[in-house]
Scaffold this motif. Structure first.
Motif, PDB file in Angstrom:
ATOM      1  N   TRP A  69      10.398  27.297  29.134  1.00  0.00           N
ATOM      2  CA  TRP A  69      11.292  26.471  29.964  1.00  0.00           C
ATOM      3  C   TRP A  69      10.500  25.685  31.006  1.00  0.00           C
ATOM      4  CZ3 TRP A  69      12.801  27.945  35.226  1.00  0.00           C
ATOM      5  CH2 TRP A  69      13.790  27.117  35.769  1.00  0.00           C
ATOM      6  N   LEU A  70       9.597  26.355  31.707  1.00  0.00           N
ATOM      7  CA  LEU A  70       8.797  25.688  32.733  1.00  0.00           C
ATOM      8  C   LEU A  70       7.863  24.642  32.119  1.00  0.00           C
ATOM      9  CD1 LEU A  70       7.879  28.701  35.044  1.00  0.00           C
ATOM     10  CD2 LEU A  70       9.446  26.817  35.557  1.00  0.00           C
ATOM     11  N   LEU A  71       7.289  24.961  30.964  1.00  0.00           N
ATOM     12  CA  LEU A  71       6.420  23.998  30.282  1.00  0.00           C
ATOM     13  C   LEU A  71       7.214  22.754  29.904  1.00  0.00           C
ATOM     14  CD1 LEU A  71       3.772  23.164  28.932  1.00  0.00           C
ATOM     15  CD2 LEU A  71       4.488  24.442  26.893  1.00  0.00           C
ATOM     16  N   GLY A  72       8.441  22.956  29.409  1.00  0.00           N
ATOM     17  CA  GLY A  72       9.276  21.813  29.059  1.00  0.00           C
ATOM     18  C   GLY A  72       9.578  20.940  30.259  1.00  0.00           C
ATOM     19  N   LEU A  73       9.920  21.554  31.399  1.00  0.00           N
ATOM     20  CA  LEU A  73      10.203  20.778  32.609  1.00  0.00           C
ATOM     21  C   LEU A  73       8.966  20.020  33.071  1.00  0.00           C
ATOM     22  CD1 LEU A  73      12.405  23.263  34.689  1.00  0.00           C
ATOM     23  CD2 LEU A  73      13.166  21.354  33.258  1.00  0.00           C
ATOM     24  N   ALA A  74       7.795  20.662  32.944  1.00  0.00           N
ATOM     25  CA  ALA A  74       6.557  19.990  33.340  1.00  0.00           C
ATOM     26  C   ALA A  74       6.284  18.765  32.473  1.00  0.00           C
ATOM     27  CB  ALA A  74       5.385  20.972  33.252  1.00  0.00           C
ATOM     28  N   ILE A  75       6.641  18.822  31.211  1.00  0.00           N
ATOM     29  CA  ILE A  75       6.469  17.665  30.321  1.00  0.00           C
ATOM     30  C   ILE A  75       7.527  16.602  30.615  1.00  0.00           C
ATOM     31  CG2 ILE A  75       6.576  16.917  27.904  1.00  0.00           C
ATOM     32  CD1 ILE A  75       5.500  19.706  27.143  1.00  0.00           C
ATOM     33  N   LEU A  76       8.743  17.037  30.906  1.00  0.00           N
ATOM     34  CA  LEU A  76       9.846  16.102  31.116  1.00  0.00           C
ATOM     35  C   LEU A  76       9.720  15.332  32.429  1.00  0.00           C
ATOM     36  CD1 LEU A  76      12.726  18.430  29.906  1.00  0.00           C
ATOM     37  CD2 LEU A  76      12.140  16.225  28.874  1.00  0.00           C
ATOM     38  N   TRP A  77       9.135  15.939  33.460  1.00  0.00           N
ATOM     39  CA  TRP A  77       9.103  15.297  34.768  1.00  0.00           C
ATOM     40  C   TRP A  77       8.400  13.940  34.757  1.00  0.00           C
ATOM     41  CZ3 TRP A  77       5.031  14.703  38.535  1.00  0.00           C
ATOM     42  CH2 TRP A  77       5.483  14.183  39.748  1.00  0.00           C
ATOM     43  N   PRO A  78       7.169  13.810  34.247  1.00  0.00           N
ATOM     44  CA  PRO A  78       6.548  12.475  34.235  1.00  0.00           C
ATOM     45  C   PRO A  78       7.273  11.494  33.308  1.00  0.00           C
ATOM     46  CG  PRO A  78       5.171  14.063  33.073  1.00  0.00           C
ATOM     47  CD  PRO A  78       6.236  14.837  33.749  1.00  0.00           C
ATOM     48  N   LEU A  79       7.867  12.010  32.225  1.00  0.00           N
ATOM     49  CA  LEU A  79       8.610  11.118  31.332  1.00  0.00           C
ATOM     50  C   LEU A  79       9.831  10.530  32.048  1.00  0.00           C
ATOM     51  CD1 LEU A  79       8.533  13.175  27.993  1.00  0.00           C
ATOM     52  CD2 LEU A  79       7.165  11.162  28.584  1.00  0.00           C
ATOM     53  N   CYS A  80      10.578  11.376  32.766  1.00  0.00           N
ATOM     54  CA  CYS A  80      11.759  10.893  33.483  1.00  0.00           C
ATOM     55  C   CYS A  80      11.370   9.996  34.649  1.00  0.00           C
ATOM     56  CB  CYS A  80      12.588  12.074  33.979  1.00  0.00           C
ATOM     57  SG  CYS A  80      13.418  12.981  32.658  1.00  0.00           S
ATOM     58  N   LYS A  81      10.245  10.306  35.296  1.00  0.00           N
ATOM     59  CA  LYS A  81       9.759   9.462  36.397  1.00  0.00           C
ATOM     60  C   LYS A  81       9.417   8.071  35.883  1.00  0.00           C
ATOM     61  CE  LYS A  81       6.725   9.894  40.417  1.00  0.00           C
ATOM     62  NZ  LYS A  81       7.811  10.123  41.378  1.00  0.00           N
ATOM     63  N   TRP A  82       8.746   8.031  34.746  1.00  0.00           N
ATOM     64  CA  TRP A  82       8.425   6.733  34.145  1.00  0.00           C
ATOM     65  C   TRP A  82       9.703   5.989  33.766  1.00  0.00           C
ATOM     66  CZ3 TRP A  82       9.962   5.593  29.124  1.00  0.00           C
ATOM     67  CH2 TRP A  82       9.628   4.318  28.684  1.00  0.00           C
ATOM     68  N   TYR A  83      10.658   6.712  33.161  1.00  0.00           N
ATOM     69  CA  TYR A  83      11.865   6.025  32.727  1.00  0.00           C
ATOM     70  C   TYR A  83      12.679   5.512  33.923  1.00  0.00           C
ATOM     71  CZ  TYR A  83      15.945   4.699  30.138  1.00  0.00           C
ATOM     72  OH  TYR A  83      16.961   3.963  29.596  1.00  0.00           O
ATOM     73  N   GLY A  84      12.689   6.278  35.012  1.00  0.00           N
ATOM     74  CA  GLY A  84      13.394   5.806  36.200  1.00  0.00           C
ATOM     75  C   GLY A  84      12.828   4.498  36.712  1.00  0.00           C
TER      76      GLY A  84
END
Length: 551
Positions: free
Chosen positions: A521-536
């Motif tokens: 779960w934590l690994l997934g959030l760590a991967i998702l954070w920069p992706l969502c930041k870029w998309y924002g």
């Protein structure tokens, strides 16, 4: 009002226009009058795609100079545009993180999906609790679906107000609501039905289809209120003028008195129309959650004449009105259709969000007033939940708890037998007790996030980033966790003592190895954070009509 008294914050990254809570950065509140603004041609622009940032029930900025008469305070001083508040984004981000717990655990078979070993379904007997960690995780993830629906309805109001200021017509807004709803339904069909359903079923409605339908219905209802509210106000004023014409007039002084009286009555009629429409929304909110009880094939009860030790459904989950009707109101499982989230069963929180958004935008609220009101309403809802336990109404689970603690004290209130019994709530479809409990926590969280100092709130890891790219997060996190799940099962999985509900074969998972689930779960959030930041950042560069803002 001094700026320190306002709920003023800097705008977040990106513009939030998702199905979860379509509160755009460019939405503006009403500046003092409790009626919806007319939708008319207007061209107020700023550097952010032509509009100012949204607020959380605070003062609007340069748009005070607009030609929208009912949204303008005469001779009001010019103010700096109030930026976007953080509390709704933080709440949405937290709900996304909690939702990821649920989906990560399901993807790798970390534990049974429920607070008990059977599903939290109307008319289902349960006789064994899940382990403490899965029980706690499931109770936390219960907050997600009602929270998303509530923020969705709230966002419709913000979105409608902001686009009205841009000159969008009712037909343009209706078209937008319809296109977005269609897009959500298409995403549901692509990701759930084709990928997760693997071609075995035609419709797999996990949640997006319900969000799509309720987004469109909430938008339609908002447009209807926006049109009917001034009509009712005009009718009330007309009745006043008709009665005034019967009065014998005397010149000059009586004319002046009559004009003053007419002006006062005009303001009263607008306030009266606003309150009447709010009362209608409240009534719809209550009716749309009550019909889950009314339409229950089980009437919210489990039969007493079942063999000892049995757990599971007690009756077919359908009505006499046919499968098409059942699809909209009941969680159904047919050969080609699987829908645990019947759209109209989840409509109530969205309507409450509409009402809440209208109240927030009705006047200039101070930040502490909003936070105090959120906390007070959260406490009120929690008291309602306690009453459902004590008075046995709105539960959809009467006589369904057959745990050892209930069997040890027959005839006692089943919800008072233990701590976990007290908080056993039915999600499929949502019971009244489920909705008031989960929304109570959501309102308390809104109050908490709203009370945080801005600089501290912005430092909460990942929540703002996830909250402002909700649909992008939703799609990406499903793909990520369900891609990681099979690999995790290969490395750490083992055969479990129950069958996979999708394949009917013995399930394989990481049950009994909680560290594996939490690290994944934590690994997934760590991967998702920069992706969502870029998309924002990417989304913030797009115009108000861009399809990218849907995500």
């Amino acid at each position: 009002m001094p700026s320190d008294d306002r709920a003023t914050y800097e705008a977040g990254t990106g513009v939030q226009e998702t199905q979860f809570a379509a509160i755009p950065d460019d939405a503006e509140p009403a500046s003092g009058h409790p009626q919806n603004p007319p939708i008319q041609n207007q061209h107020t622009h700023s550097k952010n795609n032509g509009v100012a940032h949204s607020t959380y029930g605070t003062i609007d900025g340069p748009a005070n100079e607009s030609s929208t008469g009912r949204d303008t305070i005469p001779n009001a001083p010019k103010t700096v545009a109030s930026p976007r508040a953080l509390a709704p984004d933080l709440l949405r981000g937290l709900l996304m993180v909690l939702q990821a717990v649920d989906h990560c655990s399901v993807s790798q078979g970390a534990w049974r999906h429920g607070v008990a070993l059977e599903s939290e379904q109307d008319g289902t007997i349960v006789n064994k609790w899940n382990a403490p960690v899965p029980w706690t995780a499931r109770m936390l993830t219960h907050l997600c679906a009602p929270g998303f629906m509530f923020l969705l309805g709230m966002g419709v109001v913000y979105f409608g107000r902001s686009r009205g200021k841009l000159g969008w017509s009712s037909w343009q807004m209706l078209r937008h609501f319809a296109i977005r709803a269609f897009a959500l339904a298409a995403v549901n069909e692509l990701f759930f039905t084709l990928i997760f359903g693997r071609g075995r079923i035609l419709v797999l409605n996990i949640v997006l289809l319900a969000l799509a339908v309720n987004y469109f219905l909430a938008g339609l209802l908002w447009l209807g209120i926006n049109a009917s509210e001034p009509v009712l106000s005009t009718l009330l004023q007309s009745s006043f003028h008709a009665s005034s014409d019967d009065v014998v007039e005397q010149p000059l002084l009586q004319d002046e008195t009559r004009r003053s009286s007419a002006k006062s009555f005009s303001a009263w009629s607008m306030r009266c129309s606003w309150h009447i429409h709010n009362a209608i929304l409240l009534a719809i909110t209550i009716i749309t959650i009550a019909w889950n009880q009314w339409l229950s094939p089980h009437h919210g009860h489990c039969p007493l004449d079942v063999p000892p030790g049995y757990s599971g459904p007690t009756r077919p989950n359908n009505t006499n009105l046919g499968p098409w009707f059942d699809f909209w109101f009941l969680n159904v499982s047919y050969k080609l259709v699987l829908s645990p989230f019947p759209p109209l069963a989840w409509l109530s929180p969205a309507i409450l969000g509409l009402l809440y958004g209208r109240i927030l935008l009705s006047r200039k609220w101070k930040a502490y007033t909003i936070n105090a009101a959120n906390a007070a309403f959260g406490v009120f809802l929690m008291l309602l939940f306690v009453l459902t336990r004590l008075l046995h109404f709105g539960n959809l689970s009467e006589d369904c708890l057959r745990m050892p603690e209930q069997l040890a004290a027959p005839g006692r209130n089943q919800y008072l037998a233990s701590f976990r019994s007290f908080f056993y709530i039915i999600k499929y479809p949502p019971s009244f007790s489920y909705v008031v409990f989960t929304l109570s926590i959501n309102f308390l969280l809104l109050a908490f996030f709203g009370a945080l100092p801005e600089r501290f709130a912005r430092r909460i890891p990942t929540l703002l980033t996830f909250g402002q790219s909700a649909l992008f997060f939703y799609i990406t996190h499903l793909m990520l966790y369900f891609a990681m799940g099979p690999l995790v099962k290969i490395w750490f999985g083992h055969e479990l003592d129950y069958k996979d509900p999708m394949t009917g074969k013995p399930a394989v998972g990481t049950e009994g190895k909680p560290a594996v689930m939490w690290l994944t779960w934590l690994l997934g959030l760590a991967i998702l954070w920069p992706l969502c930041k870029w998309y924002g950042r990417f989304k913030s560069t797009k115009g108000v009509n861009s399809v990218w803002r849907f995500f």
